[in-house]
Design a protein around this motif. Structure first.
Motif, PDB file in Angstrom:
ATOM      1  N   LYS A  96       0.813  -1.298  -0.073  1.00 26.69           N
ATOM      2  CA  LYS A  96      -0.126   0.017  -0.227  1.00 26.69           C
ATOM      3  C   LYS A  96       0.780   1.293  -0.036  1.00 26.69           C
ATOM      4  O   LYS A  96       0.214   2.334  -0.131  1.00 26.69           O
ATOM      5  CB  LYS A  96      -0.991  -0.072   1.080  1.00 26.69           C
ATOM      6  N   LEU A  97       2.167   1.091   0.245  1.00 30.82           N
ATOM      7  CA  LEU A  97       3.179   2.303   0.099  1.00 30.82           C
ATOM      8  C   LEU A  97       3.857   2.253  -1.220  1.00 30.82           C
ATOM      9  O   LEU A  97       4.690   3.288  -1.088  1.00 30.82           O
ATOM     10  CB  LEU A  97       3.966   2.290   1.373  1.00 30.82           C
ATOM     11  N   ALA A  98       3.587   1.557  -1.971  1.00 33.71           N
ATOM     12  CA  ALA A  98       4.011   1.656  -3.385  1.00 33.71           C
ATOM     13  C   ALA A  98       4.169   3.213  -3.988  1.00 33.71           C
ATOM     14  O   ALA A  98       3.186   3.928  -3.956  1.00 33.71           O
ATOM     15  CB  ALA A  98       3.448   0.987  -4.344  1.00 33.71           C
ATOM     16  N   GLY A  99       5.418   3.460  -4.609  1.00 30.97           N
ATOM     17  CA  GLY A  99       5.618   4.753  -4.918  1.00 30.97           C
ATOM     18  C   GLY A  99       6.070   5.734  -3.944  1.00 30.97           C
ATOM     19  O   GLY A  99       6.359   6.885  -4.241  1.00 30.97           O
ATOM     20  N   LYS A 100       6.087   5.362  -2.652  1.00 34.57           N
ATOM     21  CA  LYS A 100       6.529   6.178  -1.465  1.00 34.57           C
ATOM     22  C   LYS A 100       7.801   5.695  -1.334  1.00 34.57           C
ATOM     23  O   LYS A 100       8.447   4.739  -1.610  1.00 34.57           O
ATOM     24  CB  LYS A 100       5.584   6.299  -0.323  1.00 34.57           C
ATOM     25  N   PHE A 101       8.624   6.701  -0.606  1.00 30.10           N
ATOM     26  CA  PHE A 101       9.899   6.585   0.152  1.00 30.10           C
ATOM     27  C   PHE A 101       9.858   6.192   1.471  1.00 30.10           C
ATOM     28  O   PHE A 101       8.765   6.828   2.283  1.00 30.10           O
ATOM     29  CB  PHE A 101      10.896   7.694  -0.121  1.00 30.10           C
ATOM     30  N   ILE A 102      10.805   4.974   1.967  1.00 30.03           N
ATOM     31  CA  ILE A 102      10.933   4.677   3.265  1.00 30.03           C
ATOM     32  C   ILE A 102      12.112   4.578   3.625  1.00 30.03           C
ATOM     33  O   ILE A 102      13.115   4.450   2.801  1.00 30.03           O
ATOM     34  CB  ILE A 102      10.029   3.242   3.361  1.00 30.03           C
ATOM     35  N   GLU A 103      12.290   4.596   5.029  1.00 23.56           N
ATOM     36  CA  GLU A 103      13.471   4.229   5.755  1.00 23.56           C
ATOM     37  C   GLU A 103      13.164   2.824   6.506  1.00 23.56           C
ATOM     38  O   GLU A 103      12.016   2.966   7.393  1.00 23.56           O
ATOM     39  CB  GLU A 103      13.959   5.174   6.691  1.00 23.56           C
ATOM     40  N   ALA A 104      13.682   1.723   6.245  1.00 27.74           N
ATOM     41  CA  ALA A 104      13.474   0.322   7.161  1.00 27.74           C
ATOM     42  C   ALA A 104      14.861  -0.040   7.636  1.00 27.74           C
ATOM     43  O   ALA A 104      15.858   0.205   7.272  1.00 27.74           O
ATOM     44  CB  ALA A 104      13.050  -0.375   5.900  1.00 27.74           C
ATOM     45  N   THR A 105      14.435  -0.644   8.780  1.00 22.37           N
ATOM     46  CA  THR A 105      15.508  -1.407   9.510  1.00 22.37           C
ATOM     47  C   THR A 105      15.043  -2.842   9.676  1.00 22.37           C
ATOM     48  O   THR A 105      13.953  -3.164   9.659  1.00 22.37           O
ATOM     49  CB  THR A 105      15.321  -0.929  10.979  1.00 22.37           C
ATOM     50  N   GLY A 106      16.358  -3.825   9.485  1.00 19.79           N
ATOM     51  CA  GLY A 106      15.988  -5.055   9.450  1.00 19.79           C
ATOM     52  C   GLY A 106      17.271  -5.817   8.983  1.00 19.79           C
ATOM     53  O   GLY A 106      18.283  -5.176   9.075  1.00 19.79           O
ATOM     54  N   ARG A 107      17.001  -7.009   8.343  1.00 21.67           N
ATOM     55  CA  ARG A 107      18.052  -7.690   7.815  1.00 21.67           C
ATOM     56  C   ARG A 107      18.098  -7.993   6.303  1.00 21.67           C
ATOM     57  O   ARG A 107      16.952  -8.349   6.124  1.00 21.67           O
ATOM     58  CB  ARG A 107      18.438  -8.801   8.749  1.00 21.67           C
ATOM     59  N   ARG A 108      19.067  -8.478   5.714  1.00 19.10           N
ATOM     60  CA  ARG A 108      19.137  -8.724   4.325  1.00 19.10           C
ATOM     61  C   ARG A 108      19.529 -10.098   4.063  1.00 19.10           C
ATOM     62  O   ARG A 108      20.626 -10.427   4.865  1.00 19.10           O
ATOM     63  CB  ARG A 108      19.865  -7.680   3.397  1.00 19.10           C
ATOM     64  N   SER A 109      18.864 -10.914   3.444  1.00 20.25           N
ATOM     65  CA  SER A 109      19.297 -12.306   3.206  1.00 20.25           C
ATOM     66  C   SER A 109      19.156 -12.375   1.611  1.00 20.25           C
ATOM     67  O   SER A 109      17.948 -12.350   1.176  1.00 20.25           O
ATOM     68  CB  SER A 109      18.295 -13.098   4.065  1.00 20.25           C
ATOM     69  N   ASP A 110      20.443 -12.644   1.181  1.00 20.53           N
ATOM     70  CA  ASP A 110      20.139 -12.736  -0.642  1.00 20.53           C
ATOM     71  C   ASP A 110      19.801 -11.742  -1.027  1.00 20.53           C
ATOM     72  O   ASP A 110      20.129 -10.555  -1.166  1.00 20.53           O
ATOM     73  CB  ASP A 110      19.781 -14.165  -0.919  1.00 20.53           C
ATOM     74  N   TYR A 111      18.482 -11.664  -1.682  1.00 21.88           N
ATOM     75  CA  TYR A 111      17.782 -10.897  -2.638  1.00 21.88           C
ATOM     76  C   TYR A 111      16.369 -10.181  -1.669  1.00 21.88           C
ATOM     77  O   TYR A 111      15.758  -9.523  -2.525  1.00 21.88           O
ATOM     78  CB  TYR A 111      17.525 -11.422  -3.907  1.00 21.88           C
ATOM     79  N   PHE A 152      14.923  -8.136   1.803  1.00 15.91           N
ATOM     80  CA  PHE A 152      15.268  -7.457   2.809  1.00 15.91           C
ATOM     81  C   PHE A 152      13.942  -7.915   4.019  1.00 15.91           C
ATOM     82  O   PHE A 152      12.888  -7.542   3.631  1.00 15.91           O
ATOM     83  CB  PHE A 152      15.278  -5.945   2.615  1.00 15.91           C
ATOM     84  N   PHE A 153      14.171  -8.115   5.088  1.00 19.46           N
ATOM     85  CA  PHE A 153      13.275  -8.621   6.038  1.00 19.46           C
ATOM     86  C   PHE A 153      13.237  -7.337   6.885  1.00 19.46           C
ATOM     87  O   PHE A 153      14.002  -7.068   7.973  1.00 19.46           O
ATOM     88  CB  PHE A 153      13.695  -9.762   6.770  1.00 19.46           C
ATOM     89  N   ALA A 154      12.144  -6.508   6.791  1.00 23.58           N
ATOM     90  CA  ALA A 154      12.182  -5.401   7.579  1.00 23.58           C
ATOM     91  C   ALA A 154      11.371  -5.430   8.792  1.00 23.58           C
ATOM     92  O   ALA A 154      10.452  -6.172   9.042  1.00 23.58           O
ATOM     93  CB  ALA A 154      11.100  -4.300   6.826  1.00 23.58           C
ATOM     94  N   SER A 155      12.133  -5.106  10.094  1.00 18.53           N
ATOM     95  CA  SER A 155      11.598  -5.315  11.264  1.00 18.53           C
ATOM     96  C   SER A 155      10.823  -3.957  11.639  1.00 18.53           C
ATOM     97  O   SER A 155       9.838  -4.078  12.429  1.00 18.53           O
ATOM     98  CB  SER A 155      12.497  -5.385  12.531  1.00 18.53           C
ATOM     99  N   SER A 156      11.055  -2.751  11.161  1.00 22.77           N
ATOM    100  CA  SER A 156      10.542  -1.473  11.377  1.00 22.77           C
ATOM    101  C   SER A 156      10.620  -0.512   9.962  1.00 22.77           C
ATOM    102  O   SER A 156      11.499  -0.936   9.378  1.00 22.77           O
ATOM    103  CB  SER A 156      10.793  -0.946  12.235  1.00 22.77           C
ATOM    104  N   TRP A 157       9.576   0.164   9.897  1.00 19.35           N
ATOM    105  CA  TRP A 157       9.720   1.203   8.474  1.00 19.35           C
ATOM    106  C   TRP A 157       9.048   2.051   8.810  1.00 19.35           C
ATOM    107  O   TRP A 157       7.944   2.300   9.662  1.00 19.35           O
ATOM    108  CB  TRP A 157       9.344   0.404   7.128  1.00 19.35           C
ATOM    109  N   ARG A 158       9.234   3.540   8.265  1.00 16.98           N
ATOM    110  CA  ARG A 158       8.235   4.630   8.014  1.00 16.98           C
ATOM    111  C   ARG A 158       8.678   5.184   6.921  1.00 16.98           C
ATOM    112  O   ARG A 158       9.533   5.186   6.214  1.00 16.98           O
ATOM    113  CB  ARG A 158       8.947   5.474   9.386  1.00 16.98           C
ATOM    114  N   GLU A 159       7.494   5.854   6.623  1.00 23.40           N
ATOM    115  CA  GLU A 159       7.628   6.795   5.317  1.00 23.40           C
ATOM    116  C   GLU A 159       8.278   7.979   5.550  1.00 23.40           C
ATOM    117  O   GLU A 159       8.271   8.413   6.487  1.00 23.40           O
ATOM    118  CB  GLU A 159       6.093   7.216   4.920  1.00 23.40           C
TER     119      GLU A 159
END
Length: 88
Positions: free
Chosen positions: A58-73, A75-82
């Motif tokens: 539902k946030l497609a087209g928006k910019f976010i900052e996300a915190t989490g971990r990356r595994s291969d391709y 990104f598993f986001a534990s938190s995010w904000r627009e």
């Protein structure tokens, strides 16, 4: 890979876009991608079910900052904000 490296938390910024994932396979679906300066990768909530709708869609087209971990391709986001769109 050590557990410390697997669980390293990263903070990334980018734009969310919807693109086809796994094109021409039985798993083809619409994926939510985070496009950053370092590349584009799938993003989904950490611990979420990969077979259910992604709440980040539902946030497609928006910019976010996300915190989490990356595994291969992915990104598993534990938190995010627009965030505001960066100046070009």
């Amino acid at each position: 890979m050590s557990d410390a490296k697997k669980n390293k938390q990263l903070t990334v910024k980018g734009r969310l876009v919807l693109k086809t994932f796994a094109r021409t396979t039985k798993s083809e679906s619409l994926g939510v991608y985070l496009e950053t300066e370092d590349g584009s990768f799938l993003i989904r909530p950490a611990g979420g079910n990969p077979f259910t709708d992604n709440p980040l869609a539902k946030l497609a087209g928006k910019f976010i900052e996300a915190t989490g971990r990356r595994s291969d391709y992915v990104f598993f986001a534990s938190s995010w904000r627009e965030i505001p769109e960066p100046e070009a």
